[in-house]
Scaffold this active site. Structure first.
Site, PDB file in Angstrom:
ATOM      1  N   GLU A  50       0.838  -1.206   0.000  1.00  0.00           N
ATOM      2  CA  GLU A  50       0.000   0.000   0.000  1.00  0.00           C
ATOM      3  C   GLU A  50       0.871   1.252   0.000  1.00  0.00           C
ATOM      4  O   GLU A  50       0.570   2.227  -0.691  1.00  0.00           O
ATOM      5  CB  GLU A  50      -0.924   0.004   1.219  1.00  0.00           C
ATOM      6  CG  GLU A  50      -1.976  -1.080   1.184  1.00  0.00           C
ATOM      7  CD  GLU A  50      -2.820  -1.099   2.440  1.00  0.00           C
ATOM      8  OE1 GLU A  50      -4.046  -0.889   2.320  1.00  0.00           O
ATOM      9  OE2 GLU A  50      -2.253  -1.317   3.539  1.00  0.00           O
ATOM     10  N   TYR A  92     -16.774  25.219   0.568  1.00  0.00           N
ATOM     11  CA  TYR A  92     -16.466  23.791   0.423  1.00  0.00           C
ATOM     12  C   TYR A  92     -15.340  23.547  -0.570  1.00  0.00           C
ATOM     13  O   TYR A  92     -14.643  22.544  -0.461  1.00  0.00           O
ATOM     14  CB  TYR A  92     -17.698  22.946   0.103  1.00  0.00           C
ATOM     15  CG  TYR A  92     -18.608  23.453  -0.990  1.00  0.00           C
ATOM     16  CD1 TYR A  92     -18.299  23.274  -2.320  1.00  0.00           C
ATOM     17  CD2 TYR A  92     -19.804  24.071  -0.669  1.00  0.00           C
ATOM     18  CE1 TYR A  92     -19.153  23.718  -3.313  1.00  0.00           C
ATOM     19  CE2 TYR A  92     -20.665  24.515  -1.644  1.00  0.00           C
ATOM     20  CZ  TYR A  92     -20.332  24.340  -2.973  1.00  0.00           C
ATOM     21  OH  TYR A  92     -21.175  24.779  -3.961  1.00  0.00           O
ATOM     22  N   GLU A 104      -8.567   5.446  10.428  1.00  0.00           N
ATOM     23  CA  GLU A 104      -8.998   6.174  11.614  1.00  0.00           C
ATOM     24  C   GLU A 104      -8.090   7.371  11.898  1.00  0.00           C
ATOM     25  O   GLU A 104      -8.560   8.468  12.216  1.00  0.00           O
ATOM     26  CB  GLU A 104      -9.027   5.254  12.839  1.00  0.00           C
ATOM     27  CG  GLU A 104     -10.059   4.149  12.757  1.00  0.00           C
ATOM     28  CD  GLU A 104      -9.570   2.856  12.110  1.00  0.00           C
ATOM     29  OE1 GLU A 104      -8.729   2.898  11.171  1.00  0.00           O
ATOM     30  OE2 GLU A 104     -10.037   1.788  12.537  1.00  0.00           O
ATOM     31  N   LYS A 158     -11.789   2.364   1.125  1.00  0.00           N
ATOM     32  CA  LYS A 158     -10.811   1.871   0.159  1.00  0.00           C
ATOM     33  C   LYS A 158     -11.607   1.029  -0.842  1.00  0.00           C
ATOM     34  O   LYS A 158     -12.079  -0.048  -0.513  1.00  0.00           O
ATOM     35  CB  LYS A 158      -9.778   0.969   0.835  1.00  0.00           C
ATOM     36  CG  LYS A 158      -8.833   1.661   1.770  1.00  0.00           C
ATOM     37  CD  LYS A 158      -7.848   0.629   2.338  1.00  0.00           C
ATOM     38  CE  LYS A 158      -6.887   1.241   3.315  1.00  0.00           C
ATOM     39  NZ  LYS A 158      -5.901   0.247   3.782  1.00  0.00           N
TER      40      LYS A 158
END
Length: 124
Positions: free
Chosen positions: A24, A56, A76, A102
């Site tokens: 990853e 935004y 997290e 993911k």
């Protein structure tokens, strides 16, 4: 503060090098996230002025920069870093909900995505 509105950023698609596994970090992957920002939108609903709300477009730029600034092993931790950056930059935001996925996780099995959903309050 009572909830008087929400700003939605849905399916923000970013490529980064986060994750627990070495592949990853080396190969990177897509991450898709939804953000819900609780804030008072009453003033901007009357004024029709961007200066009276949370932009935004600027939030997307901040999230993109923060998400790419360092490597996170866990979704997290990445979500917490995003929430902290938004709170630090936008005082009108009182709470944030972040869903992070993911779409192609490096785990066996067939699934659309894996992910997390965390809620953050300014007071926490």
């Amino acid at each position: 503060m009572s909830r008087t509105g929400q700003i939605l950023i849905e399916e923000l698609d970013l490529y980064a090098y986060h994750g627990h596994f070495a592949e990853e970090e080396r190969l990177g992957q897509r991450f898709v996230m939804d953000l819900v920002l609780d804030c008072d939108l009453r003033a901007s609903s009357f004024s029709d002025n961007l200066a009276d709300t949370v932009d935004y477009g600027e939030v997307v730029a901040l999230v993109t920069k923060t998400f790419s600034a360092r490597r996170f092993k866990l979704l997290e931790a990445a979500a917490r870093a995003l929430a902290e950056a938004i709170f630090a930059t936008y005082p009108p935001v009182s709470a944030i909900s972040i869903t992070m996925r993911k779409p192609a996780p490096p785990i066996p099995g067939r699934m659309a995505a894996v992910g997390i959903k965390l809620d953050f309050n300014r007071e926490d």
